[in-house]
Design a protein around this motif. Structure first.
Motif, short mmCIF file in Angstrom:
data_model
loop_
_atom_site.label_atom_id
_atom_site.label_comp_id
_atom_site.label_asym_id
_atom_site.label_seq_id
_atom_site.Cartn_x
_atom_site.Cartn_y
_atom_site.Cartn_z
N GLU A 95 -2.51 6.89 10.97
CA GLU A 95 -1.91 7.00 9.63
C GLU A 95 -2.93 7.52 8.62
O GLU A 95 -2.65 7.65 7.44
CB GLU A 95 -1.35 5.64 9.19
CG GLU A 95 0.05 5.77 8.61
CD GLU A 95 0.71 4.42 8.38
OE1 GLU A 95 1.88 4.29 8.76
OE2 GLU A 95 0.07 3.51 7.84
N ASN A 145 -1.34 0.58 2.88
CA ASN A 145 -0.16 0.91 2.07
C ASN A 145 0.35 -0.30 1.33
O ASN A 145 0.19 -1.43 1.80
CB ASN A 145 1.02 1.38 2.96
CG ASN A 145 0.72 2.65 3.73
OD1 ASN A 145 -0.05 3.48 3.29
ND2 ASN A 145 1.34 2.78 4.88
N ASP A 153 1.56 -3.61 15.22
CA ASP A 153 0.18 -3.68 14.71
C ASP A 153 -0.46 -4.99 15.17
O ASP A 153 -1.62 -5.02 15.61
CB ASP A 153 0.15 -3.60 13.18
CG ASP A 153 0.96 -2.42 12.64
OD1 ASP A 153 1.07 -1.41 13.35
OD2 ASP A 153 1.49 -2.52 11.52
N ASP A 207 3.96 -1.72 0.82
CA ASP A 207 5.29 -1.48 1.39
C ASP A 207 6.36 -1.86 0.38
O ASP A 207 6.33 -2.97 -0.17
CB ASP A 207 5.50 -2.34 2.64
CG ASP A 207 4.71 -1.84 3.85
OD1 ASP A 207 3.96 -0.85 3.71
OD2 ASP A 207 4.87 -2.43 4.93
N ALA A 252 4.72 2.85 1.50
CA ALA A 252 5.68 2.97 2.59
C ALA A 252 7.01 2.39 2.14
O ALA A 252 7.05 1.31 1.54
CB ALA A 252 5.18 2.20 3.82
N ASN A 282 -2.66 -3.79 8.31
CA ASN A 282 -1.99 -4.86 9.08
C ASN A 282 -2.88 -5.28 10.25
O ASN A 282 -3.01 -6.47 10.56
CB ASN A 282 -0.64 -4.40 9.61
CG ASN A 282 0.37 -4.10 8.50
OD1 ASN A 282 0.17 -4.53 7.36
ND2 ASN A 282 1.42 -3.37 8.81
N GLY A 297 1.06 -3.71 3.32
CA GLY A 297 1.33 -3.12 4.63
C GLY A 297 0.35 -2.02 4.95
O GLY A 297 -0.76 -1.98 4.39
N GLY A 298 0.79 -1.11 5.80
CA GLY A 298 -0.10 -0.05 6.29
C GLY A 298 -0.60 -0.45 7.66
O GLY A 298 -1.08 -1.57 7.84
N LYS A 299 -0.47 0.46 8.61
CA LYS A 299 -0.81 0.08 10.00
C LYS A 299 -2.27 -0.35 10.13
O LYS A 299 -2.57 -1.33 10.84
CB LYS A 299 -0.50 1.25 10.94
CG LYS A 299 1.00 1.53 11.02
CD LYS A 299 1.34 2.62 12.00
CE LYS A 299 2.77 3.10 11.83
NZ LYS A 299 3.77 2.06 11.98
O1 RIB Z 1 3.63 -0.75 11.27
C1 RIB Z 1 4.21 -1.17 10.06
C2 RIB Z 1 3.62 -0.41 8.91
O2 RIB Z 1 3.94 0.95 9.03
C3 RIB Z 1 4.15 -0.81 7.56
O3 RIB Z 1 3.45 -1.88 6.99
C4 RIB Z 1 4.08 0.49 6.77
O4 RIB Z 1 3.15 0.46 5.72
C5 RIB Z 1 3.73 1.56 7.78
O5 RIB Z 1 2.39 1.88 7.74
#
Ligand code: RIB
Length: 311
Positions: free
Chosen positions: A140, A12, A255, A14, A97, A45, A40-42
């Motif tokens: 996710e 993602n 993460d 963010d 996000a 990350n 970002g994005g789990k």
């Molecule tokens: O865990 C944090 C992440 O959750 C963020 O970076 C966001 O993109 C969501 O995926």
């Protein structure tokens, strides 16, 4: 030799907003606390965490054919993440996000999945070409894709690690093949089990509930500033959190924790307590910095914190 981890997960951009409080329903807040687009994005990350901690990080994900996607792709490459299996979705935008961060560092996140929703089993099957030492998944991306990835790993005898986020009580967790570590946080545990794990008693009740549905060697429930609860089906233990400084942003701490724990577990032949302590240190450092993956520490930083014992 460094471990090769295949991460099947989300990517993602963010939109990270600082605010002194999140608005209530019907309320408009004007707050100049700061706003930024950050990677970002789990899944991403975690992929960045593995790379920064010294693993060979192979990321299987989907980005949109847009500016956010281009920036993220470039960022992963610069950090040494293997992007051979990061695919482009021409129909949908890159995942976005909105991260609402309050002054105590806590956050609320809403994710628009975009291209993440279109990761396919074919994409995942292709990524197994890399012959990973371990598979790391999160939810996710579509749950069915995470399960398909886990089944592919299981068929090849590759150990599986699950960061069980985000949670949905409707997920058929029993469809997962046996995994090494299954790790939700407190709110995810509440969603899966209806039990908020806050002390030994409630944590154990939640763990017993999850153990009925998930075949795992270890369940590790992340509990933020308190630490982490470990259960192996017979015994439980608790590893307290560490402090690395002032908490400014908790985004991506979970993460970083789960990725760091996974790597140490693999490097240390499955020694769970050492692995959880290592994850705890990685999480403690992450919360002292702003942003998502940019806040994740290197292996040297984690080792230094563990040596110092934290503050
Ligand atoms: O865990 C944090 C992440 O959750 C963020 O970076 C966001 O993109 C969501 O995926």
């Amino acid at each position: 030799m460094s471990k090769k981890i295949l991460i099947v997960g989300s990517a993602n951009m963010d939109l990270s907003m600082n605010m002194y409080k999140v608005p209530a329903a019907g309320e408009t807040l004007v707050d100049d606390g700061g706003v930024a687009y950050v990677p970002g994005g789990k899944g991403a990350n975690s992929a960045v965490a593995f790379a920064r901690l010294g693993a060979e990080s192979v990321f299987c994900a989907k980005l949109g054919a847009d500016l956010h996607g281009q920036k993220l792709y470039q960022y992963y490459k610069e950090l040494g993440v293997n992007t051979s299996y990061v695919k482009v979705d021409r129909e949908n935008p890159t995942g976005l996000a909105v991260v609402m961060k309050e002054s105590d560092g806590s956050n609320r996140i809403v994710v628009y999945p975009g291209a993440n929703a279109n990761l396919t089993t074919d994409n995942v099957a292709e990524a197994f070409e890399c012959k990973p030492d371990a598979l790391y998944i999160g939810f996710e991306v579509p749950f069915a894709i995470a399960v398909a990835a886990a089944k592919m790993a299981s068929a090849r005898g590759i150990p599986i690690f699950v960061d069980a986020a985000p949670a949905d009580k409707e997920y058929p967790l029993e469809n997962l093949p046996p995994v090494e570590i299954f790790s939700p946080n407190e709110t995810e545990t509440l969603e899966y089990t209806g039990i908020l794990p806050q002390g030994a008693d409630s944590s154990l009740r939640a763990a017993l509930n999850l153990f009925k549905r998930v075949k795992c060697r270890y369940l590790v429930i992340k509990q933020g500033s308190r630490g982490a609860f470990i259960y192996d089906g017979r015994h439980y233990s608790f590893v307290p959190a560490m402090k690395a400084g002032e908490v400014v942003d908790t985004t991506a701490a979970g993460d970083a924790f789960t990725a760091a724990m996974t790597l140490k577990y693999l490097e240390n032949s499955g020694e769970i307590t050492t692995a959880v302590k290592y994850g705890t240190a990685a999480g403690a450092l992450t919360v002292t910095r702003r942003g998502a993956s940019q806040a994740i520490p290197t292996a040297d930083e984690v080792e230094a914190l563990l040596l110092s014992g934290g503050r």
